[in-house]
Design a protein around this motif. Structure first.
Motif, PDB file in Angstrom:
ATOM      1  N   VAL A 298       0.840  -1.205   0.000  1.00 54.10           N
ATOM      2  CA  VAL A 298       0.000   0.000   0.000  1.00 54.10           C
ATOM      3  C   VAL A 298       0.869   1.247   0.000  1.00 54.10           C
ATOM      4  N   LEU A 299       1.950   1.235   0.782  1.00 57.76           N
ATOM      5  CA  LEU A 299       2.830   2.401   0.851  1.00 57.76           C
ATOM      6  C   LEU A 299       3.643   2.588  -0.426  1.00 57.76           C
ATOM      7  N   ASP A 300       3.759   1.552  -1.259  1.00 59.19           N
ATOM      8  CA  ASP A 300       4.493   1.692  -2.515  1.00 59.19           C
ATOM      9  C   ASP A 300       3.726   2.529  -3.535  1.00 59.19           C
ATOM     10  N   ARG A 301       2.438   2.691  -3.302  1.00 57.21           N
ATOM     11  CA  ARG A 301       1.646   3.485  -4.235  1.00 57.21           C
ATOM     12  C   ARG A 301       1.957   4.966  -4.065  1.00 57.21           C
ATOM     13  N   ALA A 302       1.801   5.721  -5.141  1.00 60.17           N
ATOM     14  CA  ALA A 302       2.041   7.161  -5.087  1.00 60.17           C
ATOM     15  C   ALA A 302       0.823   7.890  -5.657  1.00 60.17           C
ATOM     16  N   PRO A 303       0.360   8.958  -5.002  1.00 56.92           N
ATOM     17  CA  PRO A 303       0.819   9.400  -3.680  1.00 56.92           C
ATOM     18  C   PRO A 303       0.156   8.568  -2.576  1.00 56.92           C
ATOM     19  N   GLY A 304       0.686   8.679  -1.354  1.00 54.77           N
ATOM     20  CA  GLY A 304       0.102   7.979  -0.228  1.00 54.77           C
ATOM     21  C   GLY A 304      -1.154   8.686   0.261  1.00 54.77           C
ATOM     22  N   PRO A 305      -1.942   8.036   1.112  1.00 57.51           N
ATOM     23  CA  PRO A 305      -3.155   8.664   1.652  1.00 57.51           C
ATOM     24  C   PRO A 305      -2.817   9.759   2.649  1.00 57.51           C
ATOM     25  N   ASP A 306      -3.715  10.706   2.801  1.00 61.97           N
ATOM     26  CA  ASP A 306      -3.524  11.820   3.727  1.00 61.97           C
ATOM     27  C   ASP A 306      -3.978  11.392   5.118  1.00 61.97           C
ATOM     28  N   THR A 307      -3.101  10.715   5.812  1.00 60.53           N
ATOM     29  CA  THR A 307      -3.382  10.255   7.163  1.00 60.53           C
ATOM     30  C   THR A 307      -2.083  10.228   7.947  1.00 60.53           C
ATOM     31  N   SER A 308      -2.191  10.055   9.274  1.00 59.42           N
ATOM     32  CA  SER A 308      -1.016   9.983  10.147  1.00 59.42           C
ATOM     33  C   SER A 308      -0.945   8.599  10.775  1.00 59.42           C
ATOM     34  N   LEU A 309       0.267   8.059  10.841  1.00 58.77           N
ATOM     35  CA  LEU A 309       0.473   6.715  11.362  1.00 58.77           C
ATOM     36  C   LEU A 309       1.504   6.740  12.484  1.00 58.77           C
ATOM     37  N   LEU A 310       1.291   5.906  13.494  1.00 61.52           N
ATOM     38  CA  LEU A 310       2.253   5.713  14.573  1.00 61.52           C
ATOM     39  C   LEU A 310       2.517   4.225  14.703  1.00 61.52           C
ATOM     40  N   VAL A 311       3.781   3.829  14.705  1.00 60.74           N
ATOM     41  CA  VAL A 311       4.148   2.427  14.880  1.00 60.74           C
ATOM     42  C   VAL A 311       5.083   2.310  16.073  1.00 60.74           C
ATOM     43  N   THR A 312       5.013   1.180  16.767  1.00 58.15           N
ATOM     44  CA  THR A 312       5.870   0.967  17.928  1.00 58.15           C
ATOM     45  C   THR A 312       6.587  -0.366  17.803  1.00 58.15           C
ATOM     46  N   THR A 313       7.780  -0.415  18.398  1.00 57.79           N
ATOM     47  CA  THR A 313       8.579  -1.632  18.388  1.00 57.79           C
ATOM     48  C   THR A 313       9.631  -1.523  19.483  1.00 57.79           C
ATOM     49  N   SER A 314      10.448  -2.555  19.607  1.00 57.05           N
ATOM     50  CA  SER A 314      11.563  -2.568  20.552  1.00 57.05           C
ATOM     51  C   SER A 314      12.791  -3.129  19.854  1.00 57.05           C
ATOM     52  N   ARG A 315      13.937  -2.549  20.175  1.00 53.03           N
ATOM     53  CA  ARG A 315      15.173  -3.065  19.591  1.00 53.03           C
ATOM     54  C   ARG A 315      15.465  -4.481  20.078  1.00 53.03           C
ATOM     55  N   GLN A 316      15.106  -4.749  21.305  1.00 53.32           N
ATOM     56  CA  GLN A 316      15.285  -6.086  21.865  1.00 53.32           C
ATOM     57  C   GLN A 316      13.946  -6.589  22.363  1.00 53.32           C
ATOM     58  N   ALA A 326      11.549  -0.837   8.040  1.00 46.38           N
ATOM     59  CA  ALA A 326      11.288  -0.827   6.595  1.00 46.38           C
ATOM     60  C   ALA A 326       9.993  -0.088   6.289  1.00 46.38           C
ATOM     61  N   PHE A 327       8.991  -0.273   7.128  1.00 42.92           N
ATOM     62  CA  PHE A 327       7.713   0.421   6.955  1.00 42.92           C
ATOM     63  C   PHE A 327       7.902   1.936   7.026  1.00 42.92           C
ATOM     64  N   LEU A 328       8.652   2.407   8.011  1.00 43.27           N
ATOM     65  CA  LEU A 328       8.880   3.842   8.165  1.00 43.27           C
ATOM     66  C   LEU A 328       9.624   4.420   6.970  1.00 43.27           C
ATOM     67  N   ARG A 329      10.545   3.660   6.420  1.00 42.20           N
ATOM     68  CA  ARG A 329      11.295   4.153   5.255  1.00 42.20           C
ATOM     69  C   ARG A 329      10.410   4.292   4.017  1.00 42.20           C
ATOM     70  N   LYS A 330       9.334   3.547   3.962  1.00 38.21           N
ATOM     71  CA  LYS A 330       8.452   3.586   2.796  1.00 38.21           C
ATOM     72  C   LYS A 330       7.439   4.727   2.830  1.00 38.21           C
ATOM     73  N   VAL A 331       7.219   5.301   4.002  1.00 38.17           N
ATOM     74  CA  VAL A 331       6.199   6.347   4.131  1.00 38.17           C
ATOM     75  C   VAL A 331       6.631   7.595   3.362  1.00 38.17           C
ATOM     76  N   LYS A 332       5.707   8.145   2.596  1.00 37.87           N
ATOM     77  CA  LYS A 332       5.992   9.366   1.833  1.00 37.87           C
ATOM     78  C   LYS A 332       4.775  10.283   1.915  1.00 37.87           C
ATOM     79  N   PRO A 333       4.988  11.598   1.767  1.00 43.97           N
ATOM     80  CA  PRO A 333       3.886  12.555   1.859  1.00 43.97           C
ATOM     81  C   PRO A 333       2.794  12.242   0.825  1.00 43.97           C
ATOM     82  N   PRO A 334       1.528  12.569   1.154  1.00 46.21           N
ATOM     83  CA  PRO A 334       1.110  13.307   2.359  1.00 46.21           C
ATOM     84  C   PRO A 334       0.943  12.450   3.611  1.00 46.21           C
ATOM     85  N   THR A 335       1.199  11.138   3.515  1.00 39.74           N
ATOM     86  CA  THR A 335       1.163  10.310   4.722  1.00 39.74           C
ATOM     87  C   THR A 335       2.286  10.738   5.662  1.00 39.74           C
ATOM     88  N   ARG A 336       1.970  10.803   6.949  1.00 33.81           N
ATOM     89  CA  ARG A 336       2.974  11.150   7.962  1.00 33.81           C
ATOM     90  C   ARG A 336       3.129   9.985   8.931  1.00 33.81           C
TER      91      ARG A 336
END
Length: 369
Positions: A298-316, A326-336
């Motif tokens: 979904v994030l590979d499509r251009a342009p992205g949807p106009d919405t805001s996303l928050l993701v959480t994780t842990s290094r360990q 990888a998900f964060l690297r794919k996000v592009k405007p107007p998605t935040r």
């Protein structure tokens, strides 16, 4: 040695093997009726069973990432999550901090103008035919005279699978946290609609409109907001948050339906719908539907949807760390996109309780824009 260390697991397995062999070898010597022999047999049996239990528990924990450290297992890991907005071209990262403000609870019952109220409702999906119970937290301001004509921001809060909706206010304490943050002016008073993503139990639909089956995505995108808005004074655009399966659903609904969900937060989320015995065949060979359920695609499509996303994780402790990056690297405007990345934390309530305050503060800020 850490809880997830291979050395700890190997040591536990070795102890279990040694105790098992010791039981086999020593049992003839303890085949007497004296109290010493009986005590020896009991000790060997209990020791062997405990060692096997620990070895199996450690192996399961390594496979599923429930706990990241001994402190996490014992509930002593208390450091709070911090939201970091993903940097965009020409910009930087902004941090939002949250500080605990006490242990006040907001139980169902009396004095709604002081503590708010939690109401149980049955949501009947008129468009999909799906029905599901939900618990609605109404903040105290909802019942106060000066807010009598005010509409409030609203957010859907989802459990993982299988999960119970009651766990959202008993274990994860979403209403209590929202109450404290609003009282400290860290977020706006907000209506929370707490429920399971499992709207066709026992099947795990992964919030997919299954061909010929439950239309779970349509239920959350259309029926649920319409039904709740007809009963309560809610603002037009909503937020949505969830953990694990609920986190995947939250991100997907925000990406697919930005006109409904202005912001979506996935705590320990994954990014592709699994296919297993609990889900059955979700896509029936429909490749377009399968790709639509893959958030990376979904994030590979251009342009992205106009919405805001928050993701959480842990290094360990979290298995979703590489996918989240990888998900964060794919996000592009107007998605935040924003993130909470803990140093250590497993796939469990204690980790999510550390992330929920900052998540609610972030969600309130996004719904206020």
């Amino acid at each position: 040695m850490g809880l997830t260390s291979h050395k700890v697991l190997a040591l536990a397995v070795l102890c279990a093997v040694v105790l098992f062999l010791g039981t086999v070898l020593l049992w003839p010597r303890l085949a007497h009726r004296s109290w010493r022999a009986v005590t020896g047999r009991v000790a060997l049996l209990l020791g062997t069973q405990l060692a096997v239990f620990c070895a199996v528990g450690l192996a399961v924990n390594q496979s599923f990432g429930f706990y990241a450290s001994w402190a996490d297992l014992l509930g002593r890991e208390q450091s709070q999550g911090v939201v970091t907005d993903a940097a965009v071209a020409g910009g930087g990262a902004r941090r939002v901090h949250w500080v605990s403000s006490g242990g006040l609870t907001a139980p169902p019952g009396s004095r709604p103008g002081s503590l708010g109220r939690i109401e149980r409702i049955d949501v009947a999906g008129r468009g999909t035919g799906i029905g599901s119970p939900a618990y609605v937290y109404l903040p105290p301001e909802y019942f106060q005279e000066r807010y009598a004509h005010r509409h409030f921001p609203a957010a859907v809060v989802l459990t993982g699978y299988p999960g119970t909706a009651e766990a959202l206010y008993r274990g994860l304490r979403y209403p209590q946290t929202a109450y404290r943050l609003a009282a400290a002016h860290r977020m706006r008073p907000m209506i929370l609609v707490m429920m399971r993503p499992t709207v066709a139990p026992p099947r795990d639909t992964e919030c997919v409109d299954v061909p010929g089956g439950p239309r779970a995505e349509t239920f959350f995108a259309r029926d649920l907001p319409a039904e709740v808005a007809a009963r309560y004074r809610t603002e037009r655009r909503w937020g949505i948050v969830g953990d694990s399966t609920g986190g995947y659903c939250a991100l997907k609904l925000a990406l697919h339906h930005p006109g409904v969900y202005r912001a979506g937060a996935g705590l320990s989320a994954y990014y592709r719908a699994p296919l297993d015995p609990t889900t059955g065949d979700l896509f029936h060979g429909d490749r377009a539907l399968r790709d639509r359920a893959d958030l990376m695609r979904v994030l590979d499509r251009a342009p992205g949807p106009d919405t805001s996303l928050l993701v959480t994780t842990s290094r360990q402790g979290e298995h979703n760390y590489p996918d989240t990056m990888a998900f964060l690297r794919k996000v592009k405007p107007p998605t935040r996109a924003s993130s909470i990345v803990l140093d250590s934390g497993g796939h469990n309530f204690n980790t999510w309780r550390r992330e929920i305050p900052a998540t609610l503060e972030w969600l309130s800020a996004r719904l206020s824009e």
